[in-house]
Design an enzyme around this catalytic site. Sequence first.
Site, PDB file in Angstrom:
ATOM      1  N   ALA A  15      -3.938  -7.990  -3.400  1.00  0.00           N
ATOM      2  CA  ALA A  15      -3.465  -6.648  -3.757  1.00  0.00           C
ATOM      3  C   ALA A  15      -4.664  -5.734  -3.990  1.00  0.00           C
ATOM      4  CB  ALA A  15      -2.629  -6.719  -5.030  1.00  0.00           C
ATOM      5  N   HIS A  46      -4.737  -1.865  -5.598  1.00  0.00           N
ATOM      6  CA  HIS A  46      -3.973  -0.717  -6.097  1.00  0.00           C
ATOM      7  C   HIS A  46      -4.957   0.365  -6.531  1.00  0.00           C
ATOM      8  CE1 HIS A  46      -0.460  -3.647  -7.172  1.00  0.00           C
ATOM      9  NE2 HIS A  46      -0.752  -3.615  -5.889  1.00  0.00           N
ATOM     10  N   LYS A  49       1.712   2.129  -5.168  1.00  0.00           N
ATOM     11  CA  LYS A  49       2.235   1.571  -6.429  1.00  0.00           C
ATOM     12  C   LYS A  49       1.273   1.840  -7.584  1.00  0.00           C
ATOM     13  CE  LYS A  49       2.338  -2.445  -4.364  1.00  0.00           C
ATOM     14  NZ  LYS A  49       2.050  -2.031  -2.983  1.00  0.00           N
ATOM     15  N   LYS A  62      -0.820   4.225  -8.119  1.00  0.00           N
ATOM     16  CA  LYS A  62      -0.752   5.602  -8.604  1.00  0.00           C
ATOM     17  C   LYS A  62       0.477   5.803  -9.502  1.00  0.00           C
ATOM     18  CE  LYS A  62       0.360  10.212  -7.795  1.00  0.00           C
ATOM     19  NZ  LYS A  62       0.202  11.514  -7.187  1.00  0.00           N
ATOM     20  N   ASP A 116       0.810  -1.224   0.000  1.00  0.00           N
ATOM     21  CA  ASP A 116       0.000   0.000   0.000  1.00  0.00           C
ATOM     22  C   ASP A 116       0.842   1.273   0.000  1.00  0.00           C
ATOM     23  OD1 ASP A 116      -2.168  -1.723   0.153  1.00  0.00           O
ATOM     24  OD2 ASP A 116      -2.140  -1.695   2.341  1.00  0.00           O
TER      25      ASP A 116
HETATM   26  P1  GDP Z   1      -0.779   0.257  -3.530  1.00  0.00           P
HETATM   27  O1  GDP Z   1      -1.332  -1.025  -3.031  1.00  0.00           O
HETATM   28  O2  GDP Z   1       0.680   0.384  -3.310  1.00  0.00           O
HETATM   29  O3  GDP Z   1      -1.152   0.559  -4.957  1.00  0.00           O
HETATM   30  O4  GDP Z   1      -1.445   1.406  -2.632  1.00  0.00           O
HETATM   31  P2  GDP Z   1      -3.012   1.547  -2.247  1.00  0.00           P
HETATM   32  O5  GDP Z   1      -3.740   2.040  -3.420  1.00  0.00           O
HETATM   33  O6  GDP Z   1      -3.491   0.316  -1.577  1.00  0.00           O
HETATM   34  O7  GDP Z   1      -2.908   2.619  -1.104  1.00  0.00           O
HETATM   35  C1  GDP Z   1      -2.376   3.891  -1.328  1.00  0.00           C
HETATM   36  C2  GDP Z   1      -3.452   4.941  -1.049  1.00  0.00           C
HETATM   37  O8  GDP Z   1      -2.853   6.209  -1.005  1.00  0.00           O
HETATM   38  C3  GDP Z   1      -4.511   5.029  -2.127  1.00  0.00           C
HETATM   39  O9  GDP Z   1      -5.723   5.415  -1.546  1.00  0.00           O
HETATM   40  C4  GDP Z   1      -3.969   6.135  -3.045  1.00  0.00           C
HETATM   41  O10 GDP Z   1      -4.996   6.807  -3.769  1.00  0.00           O
HETATM   42  C5  GDP Z   1      -3.351   7.051  -2.042  1.00  0.00           C
HETATM   43  N1  GDP Z   1      -2.183   7.823  -2.495  1.00  0.00           N
HETATM   44  C6  GDP Z   1      -1.207   7.475  -3.361  1.00  0.00           C
HETATM   45  N2  GDP Z   1      -0.268   8.442  -3.439  1.00  0.00           N
HETATM   46  C7  GDP Z   1      -0.666   9.418  -2.603  1.00  0.00           C
HETATM   47  C8  GDP Z   1      -0.103  10.674  -2.215  1.00  0.00           C
HETATM   48  O11 GDP Z   1       0.972  11.067  -2.624  1.00  0.00           O
HETATM   49  N3  GDP Z   1      -0.803  11.407  -1.307  1.00  0.00           N
HETATM   50  C9  GDP Z   1      -1.989  10.986  -0.782  1.00  0.00           C
HETATM   51  N4  GDP Z   1      -2.598  11.759   0.102  1.00  0.00           N
HETATM   52  N5  GDP Z   1      -2.537   9.812  -1.132  1.00  0.00           N
HETATM   53  C10 GDP Z   1      -1.887   9.035  -2.010  1.00  0.00           C
HETATM   54  P1  IMO Z   2      -0.858  -4.223  -2.182  1.00  0.00           P
HETATM   55  O1  IMO Z   2      -0.421  -4.777  -3.516  1.00  0.00           O
HETATM   56  C1  IMO Z   2      -0.960  -4.658   2.173  1.00  0.00           C
HETATM   57  C2  IMO Z   2      -0.659  -8.747   3.739  1.00  0.00           C
HETATM   58  C3  IMO Z   2      -1.918  -9.134   4.488  1.00  0.00           C
HETATM   59  C4  IMO Z   2      -1.345 -10.087   5.514  1.00  0.00           C
HETATM   60  C5  IMO Z   2      -0.252 -10.805   4.714  1.00  0.00           C
HETATM   61  C6  IMO Z   2      -0.679 -12.160   4.180  1.00  0.00           C
HETATM   62  O2  IMO Z   2      -2.164  -3.568  -2.201  1.00  0.00           O
HETATM   63  O3  IMO Z   2       0.228  -3.405  -1.574  1.00  0.00           O
HETATM   64  P2  IMO Z   2      -2.305 -12.843   2.207  1.00  0.00           P
HETATM   65  O4  IMO Z   2      -3.769 -12.583   2.021  1.00  0.00           O
HETATM   66  O5  IMO Z   2      -1.452 -12.302   1.131  1.00  0.00           O
HETATM   67  O6  IMO Z   2      -2.030 -14.278   2.512  1.00  0.00           O
HETATM   68  O7  IMO Z   2      -1.945 -12.046   3.560  1.00  0.00           O
HETATM   69  O8  IMO Z   2       0.075  -9.942   3.642  1.00  0.00           O
HETATM   70  N1  IMO Z   2      -0.876  -8.231   2.365  1.00  0.00           N
HETATM   71  C7  IMO Z   2      -0.926  -6.941   2.050  1.00  0.00           C
HETATM   72  N2  IMO Z   2      -0.892  -5.835   2.820  1.00  0.00           N
HETATM   73  N3  IMO Z   2      -1.049  -4.538   0.842  1.00  0.00           N
HETATM   74  C8  IMO Z   2      -1.065  -5.617   0.045  1.00  0.00           C
HETATM   75  O9  IMO Z   2      -1.045  -5.558  -1.295  1.00  0.00           O
HETATM   76  C9  IMO Z   2      -1.031  -6.902   0.654  1.00  0.00           C
HETATM   77  N4  IMO Z   2      -1.053  -8.158   0.170  1.00  0.00           N
HETATM   78  C10 IMO Z   2      -0.945  -8.954   1.233  1.00  0.00           C
HETATM   79  O10 IMO Z   2      -2.533  -8.033   5.092  1.00  0.00           O
HETATM   80  O11 IMO Z   2      -0.695  -9.380   6.536  1.00  0.00           O
HETATM   81 MG    MG Z   3      -2.841  -1.691  -1.749  1.00  0.00          MG
END
Ligand code: GDP
Ligand code: IMO
Ligand code: MG
Length: 422
Positions: free
Chosen positions: A38, A40, A15, A17, A12
Amino acid sequence: MIQLVIGSQWGDEGKGKIVDIMAAKADLVVRFHGGNNAGHTVVINGQKFPFHLIPSGILQKKPTVVIADGTVIDPDVLLEEMDIFEKMGINLKKKLLISPRCHLIMPYHKELDQAYENARGKNKLGTTKRGIGPVYADKVSYNGIRIYELLDWPLFVEKFKFQAEIKNKILVAFGVIPIKVETYLSIFKKLAERVRPMVRDTFAIFQKAIKQKKYILLEGAHGVMLDNSFGLYPYVTASNVIEGGVNIGSGVPSKRIDEVWGIVKAYTSRVGGGPLPTELFDKIAEDIRERGYEYGTTTGRPRRVGWLDLPAVKFACLLSSINRIAITKIDILSGLSQIKVCVDYKLDGKKIEFSQCGYLELEKLTPIYKTFSGWKKDISKIKSFKKLPINCQKYVRFIEKYLDVKVKIVSVSPERKASIFV
Ligand code: GDP
Ligand code: IMO
Ligand code: MG
């Protein structure tokens, strides 16, 4: 050119973005591991698009997106995502390719994931319960069922029945109601028909693209701390998150990768269990969680938050030859009078390296912090690095120096447009 985007922390990091921005110029955008654990997120003019399986590059005109070999597919999730993008007018038959080697998340995988978590009780790991551990366990123990078999219906049904019979015995031992194969056949049939025109020899497609010097963008999932081998086992996910996972999960040779982008959230967040040395439990944590909307994209669970843990990120950089950094969510730190960054770990009064730590050490150690003065200003509309408050610039430069990797993007809001190229 071949670019890889990977999460340098516990997932999280933002990535989705960064991939969306880079995808504007890419020819192929590729998911190569993990499944719908995941989540994203891409945000365009206030509209939020959460991705679980389809690569985050699909909203850009140019690229073809690929669900490559190492990705695991839940039929319900893929069908739902396909519906969403088709309704938006995206022609998936032209835009999406799927490898026949992708393993399928079967209903018993989800049941088993849940059953193991329940059995662990207070020691539960906090998985997303999407069946990820069990599907990869079946893959490595030769019990998996892939898209390859799905396209040969009688063979698929035979394999499904055989596996379900075995898995049902385990489910019964857990006290769980066994699954009925018949209940699920229609959804798999539907999946088979929908994906058939998209299933390709993705290996050949990547080889051709490499030869023609096309731009391939590899979209990593999760984060290095969740890598099955190098993360804090057992508080990890089932796939290989690190750079080597590219070769395993797509067939693209790691040696061909030109740029490895490590995505670094300006603080730490984590969903699920396991130690988190810099975790915060105070008002600052609540503030960061609310302002950063730190709730799981997949499960909606509140994310644990803490200060940036540089020894962990440094380990990720070295492990995966990260040679570019994108810092995200630094805007969330605006308004804090002081910002701390962990620069070392100490255990029993002695310095300890991240690589020496398992979860037992990580639970006990003391993080050593460097404290920075904060900044007050809202930075979410700032377009150039030099216009950022000086304390914010200092924070970025410190991270860069510590990691010894150039910071190339500073992201200041979820919006596609809000990225400062340094
Ligand atoms: P990922 O799994 O790495 O793609 O990340 P996620 O989407 O799960 O979580 C990142 C969150 O932060 C999402 O809600 C994005 O829209 C938000 N986000 C990404 N970059 C920024 C940033 O620079 N500032 C803020 N405030 N939010 C961001
Ligand atoms: P993105 O791609 C955050 C974490 C789960 C748990 C551990 C094992 O959005 O960054 P699983 O269901 O994979 O067997 O769970 O891994 N986990 C993540 N945490 N972002 C993710 O993906 C995750 N994918 C798995 O919360 O701790
Ligand atoms: Mg994520």
